[in-house]
Every structure is written in C-alpha cells, then in structure tokens.
Design an enzyme around this catalytic site. Structure first.
Site, PDB file in Angstrom:
ATOM      1  N   ARG A   1       0.811  -1.219   0.000  1.00 51.77           N
ATOM      2  CA  ARG A   1       0.000   0.000   0.000  1.00 51.77           C
ATOM      3  C   ARG A   1       0.850   1.277   0.000  1.00 51.77           C
ATOM      4  O   ARG A   1       0.339   2.356  -0.247  1.00 51.77           O
ATOM      5  CB  ARG A   1      -0.955  -0.021   1.210  1.00 51.77           C
ATOM      6  CG  ARG A   1      -2.054  -1.060   1.074  1.00 51.77           C
ATOM      7  CD  ARG A   1      -2.761  -1.351   2.402  1.00 51.77           C
ATOM      8  NE  ARG A   1      -2.005  -2.298   3.234  1.00 51.77           N
ATOM      9  CZ  ARG A   1      -2.435  -2.748   4.423  1.00 51.77           C
ATOM     10  NH1 ARG A   1      -3.591  -2.317   4.916  1.00 51.77           N
ATOM     11  NH2 ARG A   1      -1.705  -3.611   5.112  1.00 51.77           N
TER      12      ARG A   1
ATOM     13  N   GLY B   1       1.867 -14.364   5.793  1.00 47.24           N
ATOM     14  CA  GLY B   1       1.036 -13.796   6.848  1.00 47.24           C
ATOM     15  C   GLY B   1       1.791 -13.600   8.148  1.00 47.24           C
ATOM     16  O   GLY B   1       2.884 -14.141   8.356  1.00 47.24           O
TER      17      GLY B   1
ATOM     18  N   GLU C   1     -10.306  -9.924  11.618  1.00 44.54           N
ATOM     19  CA  GLU C   1      -9.717  -8.960  10.685  1.00 44.54           C
ATOM     20  C   GLU C   1     -10.809  -8.221   9.924  1.00 44.54           C
ATOM     21  O   GLU C   1     -11.907  -8.748   9.711  1.00 44.54           O
ATOM     22  CB  GLU C   1      -8.790  -9.683   9.707  1.00 44.54           C
ATOM     23  CG  GLU C   1      -7.502 -10.180  10.327  1.00 44.54           C
ATOM     24  CD  GLU C   1      -6.700  -9.047  10.950  1.00 44.54           C
ATOM     25  OE1 GLU C   1      -6.155  -8.221  10.212  1.00 44.54           O
ATOM     26  OE2 GLU C   1      -6.629  -8.978  12.192  1.00 44.54           O
TER      27      GLU C   1
ATOM     28  N   ASN D   1      -6.934  -4.171  17.485  1.00 46.34           N
ATOM     29  CA  ASN D   1      -5.681  -4.857  17.779  1.00 46.34           C
ATOM     30  C   ASN D   1      -4.518  -3.987  17.303  1.00 46.34           C
ATOM     31  O   ASN D   1      -4.451  -3.628  16.133  1.00 46.34           O
ATOM     32  CB  ASN D   1      -5.683  -6.201  17.038  1.00 46.34           C
ATOM     33  CG  ASN D   1      -4.327  -6.870  17.052  1.00 46.34           C
ATOM     34  OD1 ASN D   1      -3.566  -6.711  17.994  1.00 46.34           O
ATOM     35  ND2 ASN D   1      -4.043  -7.637  16.001  1.00 46.34           N
TER      36      ASN D   1
ATOM     37  N   ASN E   1       0.474   1.877   7.057  1.00 51.51           N
ATOM     38  CA  ASN E   1       0.344   1.002   5.891  1.00 51.51           C
ATOM     39  C   ASN E   1       0.455   1.758   4.573  1.00 51.51           C
ATOM     40  O   ASN E   1       0.776   1.173   3.551  1.00 51.51           O
ATOM     41  CB  ASN E   1      -0.998   0.271   5.925  1.00 51.51           C
ATOM     42  CG  ASN E   1      -1.110  -0.633   7.145  1.00 51.51           C
ATOM     43  OD1 ASN E   1      -0.172  -1.349   7.483  1.00 51.51           O
ATOM     44  ND2 ASN E   1      -2.240  -0.574   7.813  1.00 51.51           N
TER      45      ASN E   1
ATOM     46  N   LYS F   1      31.687  26.372  -0.329  1.00 45.83           N
ATOM     47  CA  LYS F   1      31.921  24.929  -0.373  1.00 45.83           C
ATOM     48  C   LYS F   1      33.349  24.674   0.023  1.00 45.83           C
ATOM     49  O   LYS F   1      34.249  25.359  -0.494  1.00 45.83           O
ATOM     50  CB  LYS F   1      31.665  24.406  -1.791  1.00 45.83           C
ATOM     51  CG  LYS F   1      31.736  22.900  -1.897  1.00 45.83           C
ATOM     52  CD  LYS F   1      32.334  22.431  -3.220  1.00 45.83           C
ATOM     53  CE  LYS F   1      33.829  22.683  -3.246  1.00 45.83           C
ATOM     54  NZ  LYS F   1      34.515  22.132  -4.422  1.00 45.83           N
TER      55      LYS F   1
ATOM     56  N   TYR G   1      30.898  33.574  -4.541  1.00 47.30           N
ATOM     57  CA  TYR G   1      31.129  32.134  -4.488  1.00 47.30           C
ATOM     58  C   TYR G   1      32.494  31.898  -3.861  1.00 47.30           C
ATOM     59  O   TYR G   1      33.519  32.373  -4.374  1.00 47.30           O
ATOM     60  CB  TYR G   1      31.068  31.488  -5.876  1.00 47.30           C
ATOM     61  CG  TYR G   1      31.501  30.042  -5.808  1.00 47.30           C
ATOM     62  CD1 TYR G   1      30.736  29.111  -5.095  1.00 47.30           C
ATOM     63  CD2 TYR G   1      32.695  29.611  -6.391  1.00 47.30           C
ATOM     64  CE1 TYR G   1      31.144  27.800  -4.975  1.00 47.30           C
ATOM     65  CE2 TYR G   1      33.109  28.288  -6.275  1.00 47.30           C
ATOM     66  CZ  TYR G   1      32.335  27.396  -5.573  1.00 47.30           C
ATOM     67  OH  TYR G   1      32.732  26.086  -5.437  1.00 47.30           O
TER      68      TYR G   1
HETATM   69  C1  UD1 Z   1      -2.165  -6.311  11.354  1.00 44.28           C
HETATM   70  C2  UD1 Z   1      -3.101  -7.198  12.162  1.00 44.28           C
HETATM   71  C3  UD1 Z   1      -4.319  -6.397  12.581  1.00 44.28           C
HETATM   72  C4  UD1 Z   1      -3.890  -5.166  13.366  1.00 44.28           C
HETATM   73  C5  UD1 Z   1      -2.881  -4.346  12.580  1.00 44.28           C
HETATM   74  C6  UD1 Z   1      -2.319  -3.259  13.467  1.00 44.28           C
HETATM   75  C7  UD1 Z   1      -2.862  -9.492  11.326  1.00 44.28           C
HETATM   76  C8  UD1 Z   1      -3.432 -10.556  10.489  1.00 44.28           C
HETATM   77  N1  UD1 Z   1      -3.505  -8.338  11.354  1.00 44.28           N
HETATM   78  O1  UD1 Z   1      -2.851  -5.940  10.178  1.00 44.28           O
HETATM   79  O2  UD1 Z   1      -5.176  -7.180  13.394  1.00 44.28           O
HETATM   80  O3  UD1 Z   1      -5.026  -4.366  13.697  1.00 44.28           O
HETATM   81  O4  UD1 Z   1      -1.787  -5.167  12.135  1.00 44.28           O
HETATM   82  O5  UD1 Z   1      -1.431  -2.430  12.805  1.00 44.28           O
HETATM   83  O6  UD1 Z   1      -1.863  -9.731  11.968  1.00 44.28           O
HETATM   84  N2  UD1 Z   1       4.511  -9.219   7.992  1.00 44.28           N
HETATM   85  C9  UD1 Z   1       5.497 -10.179   7.876  1.00 44.28           C
HETATM   86  N3  UD1 Z   1       5.259 -11.287   7.125  1.00 44.28           N
HETATM   87  C10 UD1 Z   1       4.076 -11.509   6.513  1.00 44.28           C
HETATM   88  C11 UD1 Z   1       3.068 -10.534   6.638  1.00 44.28           C
HETATM   89  C12 UD1 Z   1       3.311  -9.407   7.394  1.00 44.28           C
HETATM   90  O7  UD1 Z   1       6.583 -10.030   8.427  1.00 44.28           O
HETATM   91  O8  UD1 Z   1       3.941 -12.558   5.860  1.00 44.28           O
HETATM   92  C13 UD1 Z   1       4.798  -8.022   8.796  1.00 44.28           C
HETATM   93  C14 UD1 Z   1       4.734  -6.758   7.967  1.00 44.28           C
HETATM   94  O9  UD1 Z   1       6.026  -6.400   7.514  1.00 44.28           O
HETATM   95  C15 UD1 Z   1       4.201  -5.723   8.957  1.00 44.28           C
HETATM   96  C16 UD1 Z   1       3.446  -6.557   9.966  1.00 44.28           C
HETATM   97  O10 UD1 Z   1       3.805  -7.887   9.783  1.00 44.28           O
HETATM   98  O11 UD1 Z   1       5.251  -5.034   9.612  1.00 44.28           O
HETATM   99  C17 UD1 Z   1       1.936  -6.396   9.863  1.00 44.28           C
HETATM  100  O12 UD1 Z   1       1.508  -6.712   8.554  1.00 44.28           O
HETATM  101  P1  UD1 Z   1       0.432  -5.819   7.828  1.00 44.28           P
HETATM  102  O13 UD1 Z   1       0.187  -6.391   6.494  1.00 44.28           O
HETATM  103  O14 UD1 Z   1       0.793  -4.408   7.918  1.00 44.28           O
HETATM  104  O15 UD1 Z   1      -0.847  -6.124   8.754  1.00 44.28           O
HETATM  105  P2  UD1 Z   1      -2.131  -5.245   8.921  1.00 44.28           P
HETATM  106  O16 UD1 Z   1      -3.012  -5.428   7.755  1.00 44.28           O
HETATM  107  O17 UD1 Z   1      -1.759  -3.859   9.280  1.00 44.28           O
HETATM  108 CA    CA Z   2       0.138  -2.747   9.393  1.00 42.56          CA
END
Ligand code: UD1
Ligand code: CA
Length: 477
Positions: free
Chosen positions: A21, A89, A169, A184, A242, A365, A380
């Site tokens: 995003r 995830g 979610e 959360n 995000n 400079k 300069y």
């Molecule tokens: C997540 C939470 C949501 C919460 C929100 C708060 C989940 C499923 N959802 O959503 O409940 O309200 O954060 O900000 O957890 N990341 C990884 N590996 C992955 C996917 C993500 O390391 O495979 C890391 C991303 O880099 C990021 C973090 O996890 O720093 C959160 O991922 P993001 O996609 O931003 O989750 P949200 O949709 O914000």
């Molecule tokens: Ca996030």
C-alpha cells in the site's frame, strides 16, 4: 531501563512484508519518520527494556532492512535477523521468528511480538503490557486501543463477560463486528511455550488466504488459556503505518512529541507546527527556532542561537549565539556569534569561525572563513581559506575549477577583496593585501600589495604607501 518482574523477556519484530500500500521501491519499514527509518523507531523503544534478545523477521528487501538496522541500532542486546522467504502472513512470520532463530527461546520466556510498522509506541507502554501479562499469568496479552476510525484494523471481539474471545480482521468481519471500535495494535506479549503450539494450529482459510497471527488468540482462548486485552492510554501510540497518508499522520505525531520535548528542555519555537526536527538532532537551551526550519541528521545547535525563518540544516554544527536566516547548510560548522543569511547556501566542508558574517546570496563549499571575516553579498567561495577579519567584496568569485582539477584560494588576514574580483586558483592573497574592483587575479599577491586590472597588475607596498599618504592628508588615487 524499566524494571520488570521475573522471567526473561525476548522480542520478535515482524518486518518481512512488502508494504504494497506504500507503492514504493523502498521496503515499508525503511520509510523514514523525522529522519529515522520506521523500524528503528520501534527498535529504539524496545531496547529501552531489559530484553534478553531481539529477533527481527525480514523478507521483502531483507538485505537492506538488515543492513540498515545493523548500522543504525546502538544496543548491547543480541539482535538476530531471520528470513521469512514467502510472506504468508503475520502468523507465519511469528512462527519463523520463533523457530528460525539461533536463539534458544526458552519455553518459560515471555515474548513480545510486534510489527515494524507501529513507530509511535513507547517503551513504558511495552513495560506495562509485559507487567500486566505477568501479573495475571496470561498466555497472551494484547495491546488494544479505542479508535474513532477503526477501519483496516483487526477488531477485538469480547464475550458477554467482557473477556477477549478472539480477533477478527477487517476483511473477515461481519457488520456487527465492524462496529467494534476496540482494535488490535499488533503488539502482544505471549508465553513462548504456549505461542509456538498455537501457531501450528493456524490455517489460511480467510479473506486474505494468509496465516493470521491474530487467530492465535482464539486458539489459546478455546484451549482454556487466559487471554487479556490491555488498553493503551494513548491510542496514537498504536497507529500502524500502511500507506503514505498514515505515514504523514504518524510523522506529525512524532514531530509534535519531539518539539514538545525540546520546548520543555528550553528551546523556543514561534510556530511548532512549522518546525521540523529529526530524532537525531541536539539542541541547547535558549535556542530559538523560527518557522519553516528543518534540522536534519546529526545537526547540533548551541545555546542562544536563532535559526530561521526558512533554514534547512543537515549534519551541521552551529555554535552559541549565532544567527541564521534563510540558509541551507550541509556538513558545515558555524562558530559562536556568526551571522548567516539571508539566502545563503553552505555546502559540505564549510567552516565559518566565530563572529564571521556570510550574507545575501553567497555560496560556499569546502571553505574556511576566519574569525570576524565578512562575505556580505553575492559571492562564491569554494576550496578557499579566508583569513580573520578579511572582507570579501560583492561579486567575488573563487574560480576554483580549471576544467580538470579543483584548486585552492588563500586569502590572508585583513585582506580587502574588491567588488567583482575573480580569484583564479590556485592563488594566494597575502595578509592585508587589496584587490581592485573587477580584478582578475591569477598570480599571488604579496602581503600589503594591491592587485588591480585584467589580468591584475600588482603594486607591492601599496597599502603602506596609502596609509602614509592618508597620514599626510594626501590623495590616494
Ligand atoms: C495487522 C493485524 C491487525 C492489526 C494491525 C495493526 C494481522 C493478520 N492483522 O494488520 O489485526 O489491527 O496489524 O497495525 O496480523 N509481515 C510479515 N510477514 C508476513 C506478513 C506481514 O513479516 O507474511 C509483517 C509486515 O512487515 C508488517 C506486519 O507484519 O510489519 C503487519 O503486517 P500488515 O500487512 O501491515 O498487517 P495489517 O493489515 O496492518
Ligand atoms: Ca500494518
């Protein structure tokens, strides 16, 4: 350091996501707020806690993220980077963090799990979270927040008795769940020994087809474990970034915090909303900042100096009681009492000594400008050294580049450089020497001599002769 009761505490930071995003070539967690990459704000707060170890889960842009953290995080706490190859995830990321690290994360440890995209959290809040977690001996404690605008966040679903049941979610929530304003934050404290088996129970049967860390809450609760929601006192601390809109909003909060802290420390700002100070900047009391001033990188400003309006200082050291107006400076040192501006560009390697003056439309400079020297207008000065109390007339140019090499110009103490002088480097003008208006000086001018014309003719002893003539009440022309 904040004291915590018993049990080692470790932290896992999730930072493998692409951050689609953001629509950026830069990994999301490396986007800066107040000059510091997002993930470093998170880690800076974490290392204020007595942690046994930190695991950072990297994936998208893994090398860049790892290198940035290694270079910029100053801590004795062991930090390990684990790669999540496929971003399946947050649940998968947490699992990779726990199992892929060389650290022996003991079953009895508590583990803080947080994401690299919540740059506004505070160490005290994390400490309170861990403490509450331990006090009730919870399996999981979630930092939650009430948001007026909860869209996009996971919602905290509580049962009839008000206990946390699960997290749903945005994409998986029904209409009633979407009405919930308790969200959360993605900042949790877990019993490590209970988190690992719960993660193995996750499946990707949801709107995003991912392993959600959030589902662990329902799993633990269903197994009869204690799950607690801990309310953040200040909901802004939990803001997740995000997209660029949220990035700007988070940076504004951080900027306000930084500005307030400096004002409490004795710095004046006539308009704090238009004052931009990087997290790495240092200011002394009685510094006064005027609107549209940006202080960046390792900039330091000494007591009593007035900066602004409209100044951008990058990696620049300013002494005490100096004045800078409409000045752009990079890798520059400015001495006590110096007055700079308006409309000045100070490029890397500029050193301006105490009480010197650099005025309107001047560019420098790699230049040393001596104590009390004046470069008041339209000049300069590059690859040059200007002696103390010298005066550089309007339109003076150090012609430092001969098409192949940069050459130096040296101007002595008390020298008087006439308007529109061109100093063809390498060249040296001695102490107290004078150049006439429009002179093109390509040969060294001895101390006390006059250089005038094109190319400049040199009259040795001219200054002394003039002084005598003046004493005799004569004409000097
Ligand atoms: C997540 C939470 C949501 C919460 C929100 C708060 C989940 C499923 N959802 O959503 O409940 O309200 O954060 O900000 O957890 N990341 C990884 N590996 C992955 C996917 C993500 O390391 O495979 C890391 C991303 O880099 C990021 C973090 O996890 O720093 C959160 O991922 P993001 O996609 O931003 O989750 P949200 O949709 O914000
Ligand atoms: Ca996030």
């Amino acid at each position: 350091m904040t004291d915590l009761p018993y049990r080692p505490l470790a932290a896992v930071v999730l930072a493998a996501g692409e951050g689609t995003r953001m629509r950026s070539k830069t990994p999301k967690v490396l986007h800066p707020l107040c000059g510091r990459p997002m993930i470093l704000h998170v880690l800076d707060r974490l290392i204020e806690l007595p942690l046994a170890r930190i695991v950072v889960v990297v994936g998208h842009g893994a090398e860049r993220v790892t290198k940035t953290v290694q270079e910029q995080l100053a801590t004795d706490i062991p930090v390990e980077f684990v790669e999540q190859r496929l971003q399946r995830g947050t649940g998968d990321a947490a699992s990779v963090g726990l199992t892929g690290s060389g650290f022996d994360l003991d079953a009895e440890d508590d583990v803080l799990v947080l994401t690299g995209d919540t740059p506004l959290l505070r160490a005290e809040t994390l400490a309170v979270l861990a403490t509450e977690h331990r006090l009730v001996d919870a399996a999981a404690t979630i930092l939650t927040a009430d948001l007026d605008e909860p869209t996009g966040y996971g919602r905290i679903v509580r049962d009839a008795r008000g206990a946390v049941e699960r997290i749903v979610e945005q994409g998986d929530a029904n209409d009633a769940e979407l009405e919930i304003t308790e969200v959360n934050s993605s900042i949790y404290c877990f019993r490590r020994g209970l988190l690992a088996p719960a993660l193995r129970r996750l499946d990707p049967e949801n709107a995003q087809g991912e392993y959600y860390l959030t589902d662990v809450i329902g799993v633990l609760r269903a197994a009869g474990h204690v799950v607690v929601g801990s309310h953040a006192d200040d909901p802004t601390e939990t803001l997740g970034v995000n997209d660029r809109d949220q990035l700007a909003a988070a940076e504004a909060v951080l900027r306000r915090r930084i500005n307030r802290a400096w004002m409490r420390a004795g710095v004046s700002m006539s308009d704090p909303e238009r004052t931009y100070i990087d997290a790495s900047v240092e200011l002394e009391p009685d510094v006064s900042l005027l609107p549209d001033t940006m202080l960046e990188g390792r900039t330091v400003v000494g007591a009593g100096s007035v900066i602004g309006p409209s100044c951008q200082l990058v990696d620049t050291i300013v002494g005490e009681q100096a004045t800078l107006r409409q000045t752009v400076a990079r890798e520059t040192e400015i001495g006590d009492g110096a007055t700079i501006g308006p409309f000045v560009s100070l490029r890397p390697g500029t050193r301006i000594a105490a009480d010197a003056h650099v005025g309107t439309f001047v560019e420098t400079k790699n230049a040393d400008i001596g104590e009390g020297a004046k470069v008041p207008h339209l000049a300069y000065v590059g690859d040059a050294e200007i002696g103390p109390d010298a005066n550089i007339g309007a339109g003076t140019i150090t012609a430092n580049y001969d098409g192949r090499r940069k050459n130096r110009t040296k101007i002595g103490r008390d020298a008087r450089i006439g308007s529109n002088t061109v100093l063809v480097a390498p060249v040296e003008v001695g102490d107290g020497a004078v150049t006439g208006a429009g002179a093109v000086v390509s040969r060294d001018v001895p101390p006390g001599a006059l250089a005038k014309g094109v190319p400049a003719r040199i009259e040795e002893g001219w200054v002394e002769a003039r002084r005598r003539a003046e004493e005799d009440g004569g004409d000097t022309s």
